[in-house]
Write an enzyme that holds these catalytic residues in place. Structure first.
Site, PDB file in Angstrom:
ATOM      1  N   ASP A  82       0.999  -1.233   0.079  1.00 35.62           N
ATOM      2  CA  ASP A  82       0.322   0.394  -0.122  1.00 35.62           C
ATOM      3  C   ASP A  82       0.640   1.405   0.338  1.00 35.62           C
ATOM      4  O   ASP A  82       2.020   0.859   0.961  1.00 35.62           O
ATOM      5  CB  ASP A  82      -1.381  -0.252   1.104  1.00 35.62           C
ATOM      6  CG  ASP A  82      -2.780   1.115   1.419  1.00 35.62           C
ATOM      7  OD1 ASP A  82      -2.417   1.281   0.100  1.00 35.62           O
ATOM      8  OD2 ASP A  82      -2.645   1.467   2.312  1.00 35.62           O
ATOM      9  N   GLY A 209      -9.585   5.586   1.399  1.00 36.97           N
ATOM     10  CA  GLY A 209     -10.115   6.156   2.540  1.00 36.97           C
ATOM     11  C   GLY A 209     -10.978   6.085   2.840  1.00 36.97           C
ATOM     12  O   GLY A 209     -12.319   7.066   2.982  1.00 36.97           O
ATOM     13  N   VAL A 231      -9.777  -0.326   3.517  1.00 39.45           N
ATOM     14  CA  VAL A 231      -9.717   0.299   5.127  1.00 39.45           C
ATOM     15  C   VAL A 231      -8.978   0.061   6.305  1.00 39.45           C
ATOM     16  O   VAL A 231      -8.887  -0.628   5.756  1.00 39.45           O
ATOM     17  CB  VAL A 231     -11.565  -0.590   4.997  1.00 39.45           C
ATOM     18  CG1 VAL A 231     -11.487  -0.061   6.716  1.00 39.45           C
ATOM     19  CG2 VAL A 231     -12.139  -0.927   5.045  1.00 39.45           C
TER      20      VAL A 231
HETATM   21  P1  13P Z   1      -8.713   5.093   5.987  1.00 34.88           P
HETATM   22  O1  13P Z   1      -7.729   4.627   6.801  1.00 34.88           O
HETATM   23  O2  13P Z   1      -9.524   6.033   5.799  1.00 34.88           O
HETATM   24  O3  13P Z   1      -9.526   3.256   6.075  1.00 34.88           O
HETATM   25  O4  13P Z   1      -7.825   4.565   4.354  1.00 34.88           O
HETATM   26  C1  13P Z   1      -7.563   3.021   3.992  1.00 34.88           C
HETATM   27  C2  13P Z   1      -6.067   3.749   2.520  1.00 34.88           C
HETATM   28  O5  13P Z   1      -7.041   4.376   1.923  1.00 34.88           O
HETATM   29  C3  13P Z   1      -5.660   3.156   2.770  1.00 34.88           C
HETATM   30  O6  13P Z   1      -4.388   2.892   1.284  1.00 34.88           O
END
Ligand code: 13P
Length: 284
Positions: A82, A209, A231
């Protein structure tokens, strides 16, 4: 052998009209919760780790834990990088067994973003590794990545087509109003823009997000082409709040095998709920 790319997972989600949830994990316990829940609900799932998570846990440990979890539950899993930014870092993790990558060049000017992403795609596709990239820029805080609201900007639909064609990516993370971390007030997603992006681009779209986004909005985003829903924050909050409550009720507690359990259970409920919202249960 069980760690796979997310390419086929997302293509199936796109064909059948649901999304695969990507949950940020950090350690053995968070991997256990996600994989056990996904296996119980027969849901495809992506385990995501930021650069901070890989440094914290150690790439070798994290890859081994995820491989073992996949094996134990006979569940092909995508362990996903990520918001990674460095080609050499990505190469090392691919060599270590990761098969699903996000290269985040969203802070770069358009042409530089394309160059960087295309180089990662060239590397990754040789290993049959799927690549996600972001166009536009999400605001908010995700681990060590912090983007002030003034520095965030939405995805330009016309540029999205050019970006996808010239980079060869497998999925596109869109900036349509979602933000990492906690929302101040009600989130607003630009669905019109999402529809315009969908009209230009036919690869799976990714919603970052997603913590704090109401269920109905996630459904609408899925209807408009989102096939992967990220998430992190909602899981962290549930876990931490439950452990804090446990310590308030048991101030003398000191056994991690006990005080971690309520955190895992609270996180499990959130994972179940997100799988339900994504419509991914029973889609293995
Ligand atoms: P959140 O922390 O808002 O759930 O976002 C997670 C995300 O987009 C990881 O790349």
């Amino acid at each position: 052998m069980y760690l796979i790319s997310n390419r086929e997972m997302l293509k199936k989600a796109q064909r059948e009209g649901y999304a695969v949830p990507a949950f940020n994990v950090h350690n053995l316990e968070t991997v256990q919760v996600v994989v056990e829940t996904a296996a119980a609900l027969a849901s495809p799932v992506i385990l995501a780790g930021t650069p901070g998570t890989f440094s914290y846990a150690g790439t070798d440990y994290l890859v081994s834990i995820c491989q073992e979890a996949a094996h134990r539950h006979n569940l092909p899993l995508a362990l996903h990088l990520d918001h990674h930014e460095e080609l050499e870092d990505i190469r090392a993790k691919v060599v270590a067994g990761v098969r699903s990558v996000m290269i985040d060049g969203s802070h770069l000017p358009f042409e530089e973003n394309i160059r960087k992403v295309a180089a990662v795609v060239r590397l990754c596709h040789r290993y049959d590794v799927s690549v996600e990239a972001e166009l536009g820029r999400l605001g908010g805080q995700e681990d060590d990545l912090s983007v002030a609201a003034g520095d965030s900007f939405f995805t330009d639909p016309a540029a999205a087509r050019d970006f996808v064609v010239r980079t060869g990516i497998d999925s596109l993370a869109v900036a349509i109003g979602s933000a990492h971390g906690l929302y101040q007030g009600e989130p607003h997603l630009d669905f019109q823009r999402l529809a315009q992006i969908r009209a230009q681009v036919d690869i799976p779209l990714v919603l970052h997000g997603a913590s704090g986004i109401p269920e109905q909005m996630v459904h609408q985003a899925i209807e408009l082409g989102v096939c992967k829903v990220n998430v992190a924050t909602d899981l962290k909050i549930a876990f931490a709040d439950a452990v804090k409550r446990y310590f308030i009720e048991h101030p003398d507690a000191n056994d991690p095998r006990k005080y971690i359990v309520p955190g895992k259970e609270a996180m499990r409920e959130v994972v179940e709920e997100k799988i339900r919202i994504c419509g991914s249960a029973g889609r293995l």
